[in-house]
Design a protein around this motif. Sequence first.
Motif, PDB file in Angstrom:
ATOM      1  N   ALA A  20      24.333 -18.483 -20.177  1.00 21.30           N
ATOM      2  CA  ALA A  20      23.295 -17.703 -20.846  1.00 21.30           C
ATOM      3  C   ALA A  20      21.943 -18.388 -20.753  1.00 21.30           C
ATOM      4  CB  ALA A  20      23.667 -17.512 -22.304  1.00 21.30           C
ATOM      5  N   LYS A  24      19.277 -17.084 -25.535  1.00 19.47           N
ATOM      6  CA  LYS A  24      20.573 -16.722 -26.112  1.00 19.47           C
ATOM      7  C   LYS A  24      21.231 -17.934 -26.750  1.00 19.47           C
ATOM      8  CE  LYS A  24      21.730 -12.625 -23.491  1.00 19.47           C
ATOM      9  NZ  LYS A  24      22.702 -11.981 -22.610  1.00 19.47           N
ATOM     10  N   GLN A  27      19.526 -18.493 -30.017  1.00 15.25           N
ATOM     11  CA  GLN A  27      19.926 -17.479 -30.990  1.00 15.25           C
ATOM     12  C   GLN A  27      21.320 -17.794 -31.538  1.00 15.25           C
ATOM     13  OE1 GLN A  27      17.988 -14.900 -32.169  1.00 15.25           O
ATOM     14  NE2 GLN A  27      19.615 -14.661 -33.668  1.00 15.25           N
TER      15      GLN A  27
END
Length: 122
Positions: A20, A24, A27
């Motif tokens: 990713a 990401k 997050q």
Amino acid sequence: ELLSFVLLLAARATSRPTMASIDKDKQLEYNLAVLKRRDAAITEVLKMAGHVVLYQFNEDSQSWDLKKVEGSLFVVARTTAPRHMFVVLNRLSSQNLVEAVTAEFQMELNDQFLLCAPPHTL
């Protein structure tokens, strides 16, 4: 046997990112920190769905009632029992949905619906 509640998945559940982007990863790191503030035993986010809405089965009317729970769904691993849980961080109130995922927990993923029957409702 009737199920206790259903989660409507607005986005399909995803696994932890393997390749990713940094965004990401950040997050996921942020989400894990938020979850750990609520439960220090959480060690890892195993799966997540960006947005879910909770409906509960009403046996009297034989219909699904919209509940005041919607937000991100996380399936998490923990260091203590229960070892796995799912958590909906509720955007509509401070009361989150938290369910232990044990051998007795029944669930079925059906297209965009996650049908659930926690042991305490059977």
